[in-house]
Design an enzyme around this catalytic site. Sequence first.
Site, mmCIF file in Angstrom:
data_model
loop_
_atom_site.group_PDB
_atom_site.id
_atom_site.type_symbol
_atom_site.label_atom_id
_atom_site.label_comp_id
_atom_site.label_asym_id
_atom_site.label_seq_id
_atom_site.Cartn_x
_atom_site.Cartn_y
_atom_site.Cartn_z
ATOM 1 C CG HIS A 47 -12.895 -9.982 17.037
ATOM 2 N ND1 HIS A 47 -11.911 -9.226 16.953
ATOM 3 C CD2 HIS A 47 -14.258 -9.472 17.156
ATOM 4 C CE1 HIS A 47 -11.357 -8.245 17.737
ATOM 5 N NE2 HIS A 47 -13.255 -8.120 17.679
ATOM 6 C CD GLU A 50 -16.838 -7.789 14.699
ATOM 7 O OE1 GLU A 50 -16.649 -6.869 15.008
ATOM 8 O OE2 GLU A 50 -17.401 -8.531 15.163
ATOM 9 C CG HIS A 51 -12.054 -6.284 13.275
ATOM 10 N ND1 HIS A 51 -11.353 -4.835 13.995
ATOM 11 C CD2 HIS A 51 -12.891 -6.917 14.267
ATOM 12 C CE1 HIS A 51 -11.648 -5.328 14.912
ATOM 13 N NE2 HIS A 51 -12.392 -5.581 15.536
ATOM 14 C CD GLU A 120 -9.213 -4.062 10.992
ATOM 15 O OE1 GLU A 120 -9.819 -3.660 11.741
ATOM 16 O OE2 GLU A 120 -8.902 -3.401 10.257
ATOM 17 C CD GLU A 127 -11.716 -5.481 19.593
ATOM 18 O OE1 GLU A 127 -12.188 -5.687 20.173
ATOM 19 O OE2 GLU A 127 -10.655 -5.918 18.329
#
Length: 419
Positions: A47, A50-51, A120, A127
């Site tokens: 994940h 992906e960011h 990030e 998140e």
Amino acid sequence: MTVEMHTLANGLRIVTEHMPGLKSASVGIWVTAGGRHERAEQNGVAHFLEHMAFKGTERRSAIEIAEAIEDVGGYINAYTSREMTAFFARVLENDVPLALDVISDIVLNPVFDPAEIEVERHVILQEIGQAYDTPDDIIFDWLQEAAYPDQPLGRTILGPSERVSRFTRDDLAQFVEERYAPGQMILSAAGAVDHDSIVTEAERIFGHLTAREARVAEPAQFSGRERRETKTLEQVHFALGFESPGYRDPDVYTGQIFASAFGGGMSSRLFQEIREKRGLCYTIFAQAGAYADSGLLTVYAGTSRDEIGDLAELTIDELKRSADDMTPAEVARARAQMKAGLLMGLESPSSRAERIARLVAIWGRVPSLDETIERIDAVTTGDVRDFAGRLGSGGAALALYGPLGSAPAPGALVERLAA
């Protein structure tokens, strides 16, 4: 509509579906590398990667990536699941080469700038925090962990904050080296696309990549456990899970039809009995998710601390009853809903591109719609009743979150199902 496939010498697969009359297209790269492909110390890295793909490449800065697509009115996004990571864009017909160039750039050439990693990292930690503040979100992560404990398929996609806080540039690069082999990539496009042109571009962009043997994911082992978290909330969030068929299991459509009839809509048994007749909740539903080698049929509801016991017991009672008296009308309705959902979902090129990519990942080919519909229509009432009767034979996973109040005792629901 025509589906065409081609495989490059290095193993990268290309699948396209031309949709006559459209002026737009969806183009993306689906990589069979998700949460279940991580080692324990890597949990969350897929994940994170992906960011980071959007945070700059050797040719484009983060803002240039966004502007390249949005300057032509397009849309770009990505997601990470337990079995796949996808990067995709929706653009007009003449901008398909641009979309393919940008998507391939972020997948093949990320720079992983240390400063951007820190930015990030903070975003992802936010998140994770947001997920914990969203009970009807985090409850499914806890159910997954209870269903597949101590194995990759049971871990959260976001990863624990303590691991995310320590990921380095080397961790990201190592996951790419391990998992982003050309044989694990599927280039999928649907809409106003020309197959031969996309193959030519793909050969130019990806042809130089060296073929590597794909690493096999750890097999899934369902082992239902329970997780209970007490917190002062307005409701108890209830998630119950049973192992169900994986994608390649012949019974996968039976499981999905049962889930629809049992709790898939306003006419379903759970909705009618527990919400409409008894008023025990506002939200209740059942759904069947599938992986390559396992699946999870989930029931979710939110209710008060005083009514969670009744709701849980009624859910089990309805499950047992469905094995005896699920009607042909209910099964026919569920089949119709499944077919309609499939066909309605294929009216956009984005849905088409995702569907054909997933089918290639599962089967190595794209079964025709007629073949799929035939398999749905072949499911009988007897099949569904038999499926319901077997459900829970391997145990059940349970997650509860909130003021537990009258919640059933540990193991009580499995005992009620077996009684």
